[in-house]
Each structure stands twice: as structure tokens, then as C-alpha cells.
Design an enzyme around this catalytic site. Structure first.
Site, PDB file in Angstrom:
ATOM      1  N   ARG A 127       0.850  -1.191   0.000  1.00  0.00           N
ATOM      2  CA  ARG A 127       0.000   0.000   0.000  1.00  0.00           C
ATOM      3  C   ARG A 127       0.885   1.239   0.000  1.00  0.00           C
ATOM      4  O   ARG A 127       1.707   1.420   0.891  1.00  0.00           O
ATOM      5  CB  ARG A 127      -0.932   0.034   1.210  1.00  0.00           C
ATOM      6  CG  ARG A 127      -2.126   1.000   1.018  1.00  0.00           C
ATOM      7  CD  ARG A 127      -2.949   1.186   2.289  1.00  0.00           C
ATOM      8  NE  ARG A 127      -2.162   1.863   3.282  1.00  0.00           N
ATOM      9  CZ  ARG A 127      -2.154   1.567   4.584  1.00  0.00           C
ATOM     10  NH1 ARG A 127      -2.906   0.602   5.050  1.00  0.00           N
ATOM     11  NH2 ARG A 127      -1.404   2.237   5.414  1.00  0.00           N
ATOM     12  N   GLU A 149       4.796   7.213   2.388  1.00  0.00           N
ATOM     13  CA  GLU A 149       5.632   6.016   2.507  1.00  0.00           C
ATOM     14  C   GLU A 149       5.025   4.903   1.676  1.00  0.00           C
ATOM     15  O   GLU A 149       3.865   4.984   1.256  1.00  0.00           O
ATOM     16  CB  GLU A 149       5.741   5.563   3.965  1.00  0.00           C
ATOM     17  CG  GLU A 149       4.392   5.168   4.545  1.00  0.00           C
ATOM     18  CD  GLU A 149       4.487   4.180   5.693  1.00  0.00           C
ATOM     19  OE1 GLU A 149       5.559   3.603   5.931  1.00  0.00           O
ATOM     20  OE2 GLU A 149       3.442   3.964   6.333  1.00  0.00           O
ATOM     21  N   ASN A 151       4.257   0.934   2.032  1.00  0.00           N
ATOM     22  CA  ASN A 151       4.204  -0.187   2.973  1.00  0.00           C
ATOM     23  C   ASN A 151       4.244  -1.503   2.217  1.00  0.00           C
ATOM     24  O   ASN A 151       3.439  -1.714   1.302  1.00  0.00           O
ATOM     25  CB  ASN A 151       2.917  -0.114   3.792  1.00  0.00           C
ATOM     26  CG  ASN A 151       2.921   1.074   4.731  1.00  0.00           C
ATOM     27  OD1 ASN A 151       3.691   1.110   5.681  1.00  0.00           O
ATOM     28  ND2 ASN A 151       2.074   2.047   4.441  1.00  0.00           N
ATOM     29  N   SER A 156      -2.947  -2.903   6.230  1.00  0.00           N
ATOM     30  CA  SER A 156      -4.254  -3.208   6.802  1.00  0.00           C
ATOM     31  C   SER A 156      -5.343  -2.305   6.235  1.00  0.00           C
ATOM     32  O   SER A 156      -5.084  -1.445   5.391  1.00  0.00           O
ATOM     33  CB  SER A 156      -4.189  -3.081   8.327  1.00  0.00           C
ATOM     34  OG  SER A 156      -3.769  -1.799   8.674  1.00  0.00           O
ATOM     35  N   LYS A 316      12.131   3.137   5.343  1.00  0.00           N
ATOM     36  CA  LYS A 316      12.114   4.566   4.988  1.00  0.00           C
ATOM     37  C   LYS A 316      13.448   5.007   4.402  1.00  0.00           C
ATOM     38  O   LYS A 316      13.505   5.929   3.584  1.00  0.00           O
ATOM     39  CB  LYS A 316      11.730   5.397   6.200  1.00  0.00           C
ATOM     40  CG  LYS A 316      10.209   5.511   6.330  1.00  0.00           C
ATOM     41  CD  LYS A 316       9.654   5.004   7.600  1.00  0.00           C
ATOM     42  CE  LYS A 316       8.147   4.933   7.541  1.00  0.00           C
ATOM     43  NZ  LYS A 316       7.612   3.790   8.266  1.00  0.00           N
ATOM     44  N   LYS A 374      12.144  10.462  10.704  1.00  0.00           N
ATOM     45  CA  LYS A 374      11.586   9.105  10.792  1.00  0.00           C
ATOM     46  C   LYS A 374      12.650   8.043  11.031  1.00  0.00           C
ATOM     47  O   LYS A 374      13.636   7.982  10.303  1.00  0.00           O
ATOM     48  CB  LYS A 374      10.873   8.751   9.480  1.00  0.00           C
ATOM     49  CG  LYS A 374       9.733   9.662   9.112  1.00  0.00           C
ATOM     50  CD  LYS A 374       8.977   9.103   7.913  1.00  0.00           C
ATOM     51  CE  LYS A 374       7.857  10.017   7.518  1.00  0.00           C
ATOM     52  NZ  LYS A 374       7.049   9.459   6.428  1.00  0.00           N
ATOM     53  N   GLU A 378       7.618   0.747  11.646  1.00  0.00           N
ATOM     54  CA  GLU A 378       6.290   0.715  11.043  1.00  0.00           C
ATOM     55  C   GLU A 378       5.226   0.713  12.138  1.00  0.00           C
ATOM     56  O   GLU A 378       5.509   0.353  13.280  1.00  0.00           O
ATOM     57  CB  GLU A 378       6.127  -0.571  10.208  1.00  0.00           C
ATOM     58  CG  GLU A 378       7.051  -0.682   9.030  1.00  0.00           C
ATOM     59  CD  GLU A 378       6.852   0.418   8.015  1.00  0.00           C
ATOM     60  OE1 GLU A 378       5.710   0.886   7.860  1.00  0.00           O
ATOM     61  OE2 GLU A 378       7.835   0.833   7.393  1.00  0.00           O
ATOM     62  N   GLY A 379       4.025   1.088  11.751  1.00  0.00           N
ATOM     63  CA  GLY A 379       2.896   0.913  12.649  1.00  0.00           C
ATOM     64  C   GLY A 379       2.425   2.187  13.324  1.00  0.00           C
ATOM     65  O   GLY A 379       1.485   2.159  14.119  1.00  0.00           O
ATOM     66  N   ARG A 458      -7.746   7.611   4.971  1.00  0.00           N
ATOM     67  CA  ARG A 458      -7.745   7.785   6.421  1.00  0.00           C
ATOM     68  C   ARG A 458      -7.767   9.282   6.714  1.00  0.00           C
ATOM     69  O   ARG A 458      -7.086  10.057   6.038  1.00  0.00           O
ATOM     70  CB  ARG A 458      -6.504   7.146   7.046  1.00  0.00           C
ATOM     71  CG  ARG A 458      -6.558   5.631   7.052  1.00  0.00           C
ATOM     72  CD  ARG A 458      -5.245   5.023   7.497  1.00  0.00           C
ATOM     73  NE  ARG A 458      -4.172   5.395   6.583  1.00  0.00           N
ATOM     74  CZ  ARG A 458      -2.886   5.164   6.816  1.00  0.00           C
ATOM     75  NH1 ARG A 458      -2.502   4.603   7.931  1.00  0.00           N
ATOM     76  NH2 ARG A 458      -1.983   5.515   5.922  1.00  0.00           N
TER      77      ARG A 458
HETATM   78  P1  ADP Z   1       4.377   4.409   9.633  1.00  0.00           P
HETATM   79  O1  ADP Z   1       5.138   3.394   8.854  1.00  0.00           O
HETATM   80  O2  ADP Z   1       4.622   4.322  11.088  1.00  0.00           O
HETATM   81  O3  ADP Z   1       2.924   4.450   9.268  1.00  0.00           O
HETATM   82  P2  ADP Z   1       4.539   6.979   8.246  1.00  0.00           P
HETATM   83  O4  ADP Z   1       5.699   7.413   7.438  1.00  0.00           O
HETATM   84  O5  ADP Z   1       3.326   6.600   7.488  1.00  0.00           O
HETATM   85  O6  ADP Z   1       5.031   5.809   9.212  1.00  0.00           O
HETATM   86  O7  ADP Z   1       4.174   8.130   9.247  1.00  0.00           O
HETATM   87  C1  ADP Z   1       3.069   8.025  10.127  1.00  0.00           C
HETATM   88  C2  ADP Z   1       2.117   9.190   9.942  1.00  0.00           C
HETATM   89  O8  ADP Z   1       2.817  10.431  10.113  1.00  0.00           O
HETATM   90  C3  ADP Z   1       1.487   9.298   8.555  1.00  0.00           C
HETATM   91  O9  ADP Z   1       0.327   8.504   8.459  1.00  0.00           O
HETATM   92  C4  ADP Z   1       1.174  10.788   8.467  1.00  0.00           C
HETATM   93  O10 ADP Z   1      -0.016  11.114   9.148  1.00  0.00           O
HETATM   94  C5  ADP Z   1       2.335  11.409   9.235  1.00  0.00           C
HETATM   95  N1  ADP Z   1       3.400  11.775   8.276  1.00  0.00           N
HETATM   96  C6  ADP Z   1       4.455  11.025   7.930  1.00  0.00           C
HETATM   97  N2  ADP Z   1       5.216  11.646   7.008  1.00  0.00           N
HETATM   98  C7  ADP Z   1       4.617  12.816   6.752  1.00  0.00           C
HETATM   99  C8  ADP Z   1       4.913  13.930   5.896  1.00  0.00           C
HETATM  100  N3  ADP Z   1       6.001  13.939   5.129  1.00  0.00           N
HETATM  101  N4  ADP Z   1       4.050  14.978   5.899  1.00  0.00           N
HETATM  102  C9  ADP Z   1       2.954  14.983   6.685  1.00  0.00           C
HETATM  103  N5  ADP Z   1       2.630  13.989   7.527  1.00  0.00           N
HETATM  104  C10 ADP Z   1       3.443  12.905   7.572  1.00  0.00           C
HETATM  105 MG    MG Z   2       4.384   2.176   7.322  1.00  0.00          MG
HETATM  106 MG    MG Z   3       2.130   4.976   7.450  1.00  0.00          MG
END
Ligand code: ADP
Ligand code: MG
Ligand code: MG
Length: 482
Positions: A127, A149, A151, A156, A316, A374, A378-379, A458
Site C-alpha cells: 500500500r 511512505e 508499505n 491493513s 524509509k 523518521k 512501522e505501525g 484515512r
Molecule cells: P508508519 O510506517 O509508522 O505508518 P509513516 O511514514 O506513514 O510511518 O508516518 C506516520 C504518519 O505520520 C502518517 O500517516 C502521516 O499522518 C504522518 N506523516 C508522515 N510523514 C509525513 C509527511 N512527510 N508529511 C505529513 N505527515 C506525515
Molecule cells: Mg508504514
Molecule cells: Mg504509514
């Protein structure tokens, strides 16, 4: 729609809420209640509505179509990177000295590779997540997708996403509260409830045993089990394939490999596909037993979803390296495809000892307001934002910094919606994150499937940095294409 959430009065919202709750409970749009509450029903058959919005959220159709269009390119990219040992080695070795979890996963990858990979096929159920970005002066319809990102493990909400779209179309059809404002064709349904099961069915068929079963590797006490159960039911009803649920510890306790074929047996059940809905977080491995379970599955003939190489590609750090100039071109030869993929990237920066890494570090120390930092996790709930980045950077050694990447914050347009959580309504200013599912099966020689698998939206309150539904920040939504 944004206005709609404002114009409806409390009585109308209550009618919508009651209709939404009944729909959710009767269609399996549900989660187990958190065990931390005193609600003992979690163990006794009680559920609560999955957190959702009452209204679909406006989303530019060009941006949506673009995200759908490039998903097969991302599916292929994950596979091609997973085959490039040297590329993975360089990145994973640089992380291994500073991140024990990545090191452990990479060591597992090396160990299994050294032994000889017995199952050449790989299944990806990915995803890719995006937030839309508007340049100054641009109209909403011109917004562009920027990737948050990609995944590659345990993605899920495929099932609950489809059901939330169904919920919104039901409310639209029955209440008349927003029917004069929108066209039903602007509410696209997501086939993710079927597509994920169909990906597993394709891999099962490729494995080639009629009596084998698909194994979902689950977390003990999973609250989001119903999103997973719908995959099981679809797999059985549409494809005649049985799915069993096992934790990593149960695999260690009950699993064995056929000495000749390396087929994985759990008790006397042969496993065709090991589908991970666990195994991505440090907390999934509380003891050595869970690692033993993972190793057993990895060494086996079962088709892995994902392979450990796919899991590593989802790091990442890989996303950040790909964004550096010339890197994407290593894997994608067609310049049109390169341009399409690159247009979905936002600014990504290393925190290593390269000149770019040092420059990014210095710049972040001066101003980190528009950045997110970051780790390789994950999660949800692991990122660092804004001023906290400067504090974090000061506590890390130059070497430790390399475990992280920096990324530009993407700031999407804000809309209004009403969130329905645990039966309670909450009006909120919200932002949304689109997820696009991809289905990919490779037999070791050629691509068997490279498809789209539906989508997810979401939505979270603007005040929250993070967006995870399971982590409690966001709710499930659907698209109103504009
Ligand atoms: P994870 O693998 O833990 O889901 P993410 O990279 O998706 O990590 O980051 C978690 C959340 O943080 C995202 O769902 C989003 O809401 C926020 N986020 C992450 N990166 C960004 C970004 N570049 N700009 C805005 N919000 C972000
Ligand atoms: Mg993720
Ligand atoms: Mg995410």
C-alpha cells in the site's frame, strides 16, 4: 461536503449516527474494544464500530487517478529493488550498526539466502500512502499526490475501507441529507476487500497443492481482527481456500519443515502462503521464540507475503535513497515512468555523514518546522516532528543519526467532517491520507500479476501529527471525487 458537515443540525447528525452505527455493526465494520477500557466484552463477543467519518471527504480526481496509475510501477519497483543484493547490502549495512531491529531482519535475510532460497516466488500486497499538496495559487482540483511512505508488510484496512465506502453510499441513498449535493459516481467503491484475498488465492494456486492452507501470521490479541477476517471469508467463499491464523510463537511451537521439500507444516496442515499481518514491529518479537517462528517460515517452501527482501525494501531509508538523484534510474529504465514516480516524491534527506546528510542536519538544527524525522519503524507513533527534531538531533551521535531520515512535511488542504468513534460524534477540522493497494506476484522468472487492489482514505484531526487508525489517531473515510 465540507459545508455539509456544518449545515446539518444536531438532530440530523444523530439520525446519521444511529444509521451509521447499525450499518457498521451489521456489516462487520467493527474492531475489538481496547482492552485497557473496562469493557470486558472484548473477550465475550462484544465489538465497537470501527472509527469512521460520517461523510466522504472531497479528493481531487486527477490526483486519485494518478495514484492508481502509478501503483503497478511501485509494485514492480519493489520487486526489482528486492533482487538487487548490492543495493540492499549498502543500505542495510549502514543501518545495521545503529538499528538492532533492521540488523536482525537483514541477518535473517542473509542467513536464508546463504542456505538457499527454496521458494522462488514472491507475493506483494503493498500500500502506497499519499497526502495531497497544493502549490500557492493552485486550485483544489490541481492538487498533486506526494508519497508519505510505501508499505510492503502487513498493510491493513483493505476490508474496512471497502465497507466504509459502502457505509457512505448507504447514508447517501437513505437519508437524502446530501443527495442533492453530489453524484453517486463521485463515490468510488474500493475493491480492496476482494483484491487482497484474490492476491493470496493467486499465490496459493501457484504453490500448487489443493490440500495446503494459507496461513495468516497474526499478533496475539489483535483488535483489528475483523479487517483480517473478511480476507479469510473472501478467500474461502470466492476461491475455496482455507486460511488459518497463527502467531509467530505458535509457528515456532507447532511448525516443522518437510526434510526433503522444506514444505512448512503446522501440525499436519501444509502451508501454501505465509501472509504476515505481524512481524513488522519490535514488539512482535518479545522473545527468541518469535524469531524462531519467523526463521522457520522464511526457510520454508511456503510463498511469503512479503518476502523478507520486500519487507526490507519498505524501509524509509530506501525511500530516501531512491529520491536522491540518479537512484530511481537504476531500477526504472523508461524516462516517462521515472518522471511519473518522481513527481510523487516530496523532499527526502539523509542524516548520514555524506555532504547532503551533514547539510540536512545543519539546516534542521536551524529550522525544523517543516520537517518530519523518521526511524526505520512501522505501525505509527514513531516519528518526530517540528521542534522535537532539534532536541532529538542534539542527543544523537553522528553515527546514530543515520538510523533516521528527514522528510518535508506535506500540508494538505483542511476540510470539515464529523468523526464517529466508539459510538460518539465529534465535529473536526480534518486532513486525509490516501492509500493505494497493489497486488504483485512473481514466480522467480516472470511477473504473474501486477495489479491495482483498491484504495483507502484515512482522516484525522488537523492537530494530530500522526495518521494511524490502529494507533488511535485517524479514522477510516472514503473518497468524494471532485
Ligand atoms: P508508519 O510506517 O509508522 O505508518 P509513516 O511514514 O506513514 O510511518 O508516518 C506516520 C504518519 O505520520 C502518517 O500517516 C502521516 O499522518 C504522518 N506523516 C508522515 N510523514 C509525513 C509527511 N512527510 N508529511 C505529513 N505527515 C506525515
Ligand atoms: Mg508504514
Ligand atoms: Mg504509514
Amino acid at each position: 461536503m465540507a459545508d455539509l458537515a456544518l449545515t446539518l443540525n444536531e438532530e440530523q447528525l444523530t439520525i446519521l449516527k444511529d444509521a451509521a452505527l447499525d450499518f457498521a455493526l451489521s456489516h462487520g465494520l467493527v474492531v475489538r474494544p481496547p482492552s485497557s477500557t473496562d469493557d470486558a466484552t472484548g473477550q465475550q463477543g462484544g465489538v465497537i464500530n470501527a472509527p469512521v467519518t460520517l461523510f466522504p471527504t472531497p479528493f481531487p480526481s486527477n490526483a486519485f487517478n494518478n495514484a492508481v496509475r502509478i501503483q503497478p510501477l511501485y509494485n514492480q519497483l519493489v520487486h526489482d529493488i528486492s533482487q538487487d543484493d548490492a543495493f540492499l547490502k549498502e543500505i542495510m549495512e549502514s543501518l545495521s550498526t545503529v538499528d538492532d531491529f533492521v540488523k536482525r531482519l537483514y541477518d535473517l535475510y542473509l542467513e536464508v539466502k546463504k542456505e538457499g532460497i527454496v521458494q522462488p516466488a514472491s507475493l506483494g500486497l503493498h500500500r502506497s500512502d499519499y497526502i495531497i499538496h497544493l502549490n500557492p495559487g493552485q486550485d483544489f482540483s490541481e492538487a498533486e499526490i506526494k508519497q508519505v511512505e510505501l508499505n510492503t508488510i502487513s498493510v491493513s484496512f483493505g476490508s474496512l475501507s471497502s465497507l466504509t465506502g459502502d457505509l457512505h453510499r448507504y447514508l447517501y441513498a437513505t437519508t437524502g441529507y446530501f443527495s442533492d449535493k453530489i453524484d453517486i459516481s463521485a463515490l468510488p467503491s474500493s475493491d480492496s476487500i476482494e483484491s487482497i484475498a484474490s492476491g493470496l488465492a493467486s499465490a496459493h494456486k501457484h504453490y500448487g497443492s489443493k490440500t495446503a492452507k494459507v496461513m495468516m501470521v497474526v499478533q496475539p490479541g489483535e483488535r483489528n481482527a475483523f479487517d483480517q477476517r473478511w480476507i479469510e471469508y473472501n478467500l474461502l467463499n470466492k476461491h475455496g481456500v482455507v486460511l488459518i491464523r497463527k502467531t509467530l510463537a505458535e509457528i515456532a511451537d507447532q511448525g516443522r519443515l518437510d526434510p526433503k521439500t522444506k514444505a512448512l507444516f503446522i501440525g499436519d496442515q501444509e502451508v501454501s502462503v505465509a501472509y504476515y499481518r505481524s512481524a513488522y514491529a519490535t514488539t512482535d518479537y518479545p522473545t527468541e521464540k518469535e524469531w524462531d517462528g519467523r526463521l522457520l517460515a522464511e526457510r520454508s517452501l511456503a510463498i511469503k507475503c512479503p518476502t523478507i527482501a520486500y519487507q526490507l525494501v519498505g524501509a524509509k531509508k530506501v525511500q530516501q535513497v531512491l529520491a536522491a538523484s540518479g537512484q530511481l534510474e537504476r531500477f526504472v529504465k523508461d524516462p516517462v515512468m521515472v518522471a511519473q514516480l518522481r513527481a510523487s516524491f516530496t523532499g527526502l534527506y539523509p542524516l548520514d555523514d555524506s555532504s547532503e546528510g551533514l547539510a540536512a542536519y545543519e539546516a534542521a538544527l536551524k529550522n525544523s518546522d517543516e520537517l518530519v524525522m523518521k526511524p526505520q519503524r512501522e505501525g505509527g507513533g514513531n516519528n518526530i516532528y517540528g521542534k522535537d527534531i532539534q532536541e532529538a538531533l542534539k542527543t544523537l551521535t553522528a553515527e546514530q543519526r543515520n538510523a533516521y531520515i528527514l522528510m518535508d512535511i506535506i500540508r494538505p488542504p483542511i476540510t470539515k467532517n464529523v468523526l464517529l468513534r466508539k459510538g460518539q460524534l465529534q465535529r473536526a477540522d480534518v486532513v486525509s491520507e490516501l492509500g493505494v493497494y497493489g497486488i504483485y506476484l512473481h514466480d522467480g522468472h516472470k511477473v504473474i500479476r501486477n495489479d491495482n487492489g483498491g484504495h483507502l482514505l484515512r482522516t484525522k484531526g488537523v492537530e494530530s501529527n500522526e495518521g494511524g487508525v490502529a494507533a488511535g489517531f485517524a479514522v477510516i473515510d472514503s473518497l468524494l471525487l471532485v
